[in-house]
Write an enzyme that holds these catalytic residues in place. Structure first.
Site, mmCIF file in Angstrom:
data_model
loop_
_atom_site.group_PDB
_atom_site.id
_atom_site.type_symbol
_atom_site.label_atom_id
_atom_site.label_comp_id
_atom_site.label_asym_id
_atom_site.label_seq_id
_atom_site.Cartn_x
_atom_site.Cartn_y
_atom_site.Cartn_z
ATOM 1 N N GLY A 1 -0.797 -6.472 5.051
ATOM 2 C CA GLY A 1 -1.554 -7.364 5.863
ATOM 3 C C GLY A 1 -2.577 -7.950 4.714
ATOM 4 O O GLY A 1 -3.178 -8.783 5.051
ATOM 5 N N ASP B 1 4.028 -0.023 -3.284
ATOM 6 C CA ASP B 1 3.081 -0.450 -4.614
ATOM 7 C C ASP B 1 2.128 0.246 -4.567
ATOM 8 O O ASP B 1 0.995 0.053 -5.022
ATOM 9 C CB ASP B 1 2.895 -1.886 -4.814
ATOM 10 C CG ASP B 1 2.715 -2.252 -6.033
ATOM 11 O OD1 ASP B 1 2.865 -1.336 -6.880
ATOM 12 O OD2 ASP B 1 2.074 -3.352 -6.451
ATOM 13 N N HIS C 1 8.977 1.823 -5.175
ATOM 14 C CA HIS C 1 8.249 1.183 -6.025
ATOM 15 C C HIS C 1 6.642 1.751 -5.718
ATOM 16 O O HIS C 1 5.999 1.326 -4.761
ATOM 17 C CB HIS C 1 7.997 -0.366 -5.627
ATOM 18 C CG HIS C 1 7.203 -1.146 -6.459
ATOM 19 N ND1 HIS C 1 7.505 -2.153 -6.652
ATOM 20 C CD2 HIS C 1 6.154 -0.688 -7.267
ATOM 21 C CE1 HIS C 1 6.267 -2.756 -7.523
ATOM 22 N NE2 HIS C 1 5.645 -2.027 -7.978
#
Length: 382
Positions: free
Chosen positions: A247, A272, A58
């Site tokens: 995070g 991503d 991804h």
């Protein structure tokens, strides 16, 4: 014929973590592992760890380029840049757009995926356009529509069968039927950018959906009376939950809850990442939307929503270990074989196995990336 042996403090093999010993690499593929010192050329990585090359299923872009640019030079730049992230295999990931632009992207990747010289393109991940607006994230709702088998078949034909995974919202009309049809063709169906109820999500899982897209982000949350998409991700058996461990996207406590619910065998660490990965802070675009990158996060200029990430995958591995949420072995597994299995590409990547392409990384004992090998050749060094 070229042959050498790797010597290191730890080897992360499919069923064990071996201490010391030697791993053969011959003509670009893995040979056998042994504890006995062999006769021949030895590459000495004493003090270092050897793991499979990471797999990112991804990822939208890197080094200023985006998959949606449908540009061969851009794909090459992304592919080469990912070597510095420890990634040796990836699925270029699309964004919601017009059918015509997605046609072009499919055709470009289908025709040219074998030409890249960095991380290997093992397929395509289609993120959209079969989503719903409430949890649109950085996807353009103007192009959202119901799942359409004829449209998907066109994309798959143009790509030469390269689409390995597609994300849909399970509340869209015809989602379960669409899911069943694609799963029968060997395509992984993922669920995301959705306001689905738990029952709607579960119906798609029962039809064959097997992945939850960047879990917690872009989906209906867990409520004690309506478990929603997050509840489905946590509790459905045999599904894999993606996580962005930068995070910013998910609090470490929420990461911990999901890992405990699913076990590491069903957690896929993804990035991503968008085009600003590996680039300085500043102004960028994700698809048609202006984005500002600052303080380690990419956010839409309009509204401030997170717009992908700039995470390097080995950093995600390091984070879950540093947050004391997973062992090193589990963290590596969540960034390699889990991902490969989730998209049915584990026969070509994701593990160190006899006869498999020798794609691997060298890590320090602090999980910093030191070097990346592709087909037995060093292609990136810190």
């Amino acid at each position: 014929m070229s042959k050498y042996y790797l010597h290191a403090d730890r080897f992360f093999l499919p069923s064990s973590v071996e201490t010391g010993g030697y791993l053969a690499v011959e003509d670009g593929v893995f040979g056998a592992y042994t504890q006995e010192k062999p006769v021949g050329e030895i590459l000495d990585y004493t003090g270092k760890w050897i793991a499979p090359g990471l797999v990112d299923t991804h990822i939208h872009g890197y080094h200023g380029h985006d998959v949606m640019d449908h540009d061969v030079a851009g794909l090459e730049a992304i592919s080469k840049g990912l070597l510095s992230c420890g990634v040796t295999s990836f699925l270029p990931s699309t964004l919601t757009s017009t059918v015509e632009i997605l046609n072009e992207v499919c055709e470009t990747i289908g025709k040219h995926h074998k030409e890249v010289t960095g991380a290997k393109i093992q397929g395509i991940f289609f993120e959209g356009p079969f989503f719903t607006e409430k949890h649109k994230g950085a996807q353009n709702p103007s192009y959202f529509t119901d799942p359409d088998l004829a449209v998907f078949k066109k994309w798959q034909d143009l790509s030469g069968g390269m689409i390995k995974k597609i994300a849909i919202a399970p509340e869209r009309e015809g989602a379960a039927k669409f899911t069943a049809a694609l799963v029968n063709e060997g395509v992984s169906v993922a669920l995301g950018h959705s306001d689905a109820t738990y029952d709607q999500a579960k119906a798609s899982v029962e039809a064959g959906a097997s992945v939850f897209v960047h879990t917690y982000n872009g989906m209906s949350g867990l409520n004690h009376r309506e478990p929603g998409m997050v509840g489905a991700a946590m509790t459905t058996v045999g599904t894999v939950a993606e996580l962005i461990c930068d995070g910013h996207h998910v609090h470490p406590v929420a990461v911990k809850a999901l890992i405990q619910a699913k076990t590491p065998d069903n957690i896929a660490l993804i990035t991503d990442c968008m085009r600003a990965g590996g680039m300085p802070d500043g102004d960028y675009f994700l698809g048609e939307f202006p984005v500002i990158v600052k303080d380690g996060a990419a956010r839409l200029k309009n509204g401030g929503s997170l717009a992908g990430s700039i995470l390097r995958l080995f950093e995600g591995v390091k984070n879950v270990v540093d947050w004391d949420l997973a062992t090193v072995s589990d963290a590596i597994y969540m960034a390699t074989e889990v991902l490969a299995k989730s998209c049915h590409i584990d026969h070509v990547c994701g593990s160190i196995r006899l006869g498999r392409a020798a794609d691997f990384i060298i890590l320090s004992d602090k999980l910093d990336l030191e070097e990346t090998y592709l087909d037995g050749v060093s292609v990136y060094k810190k």
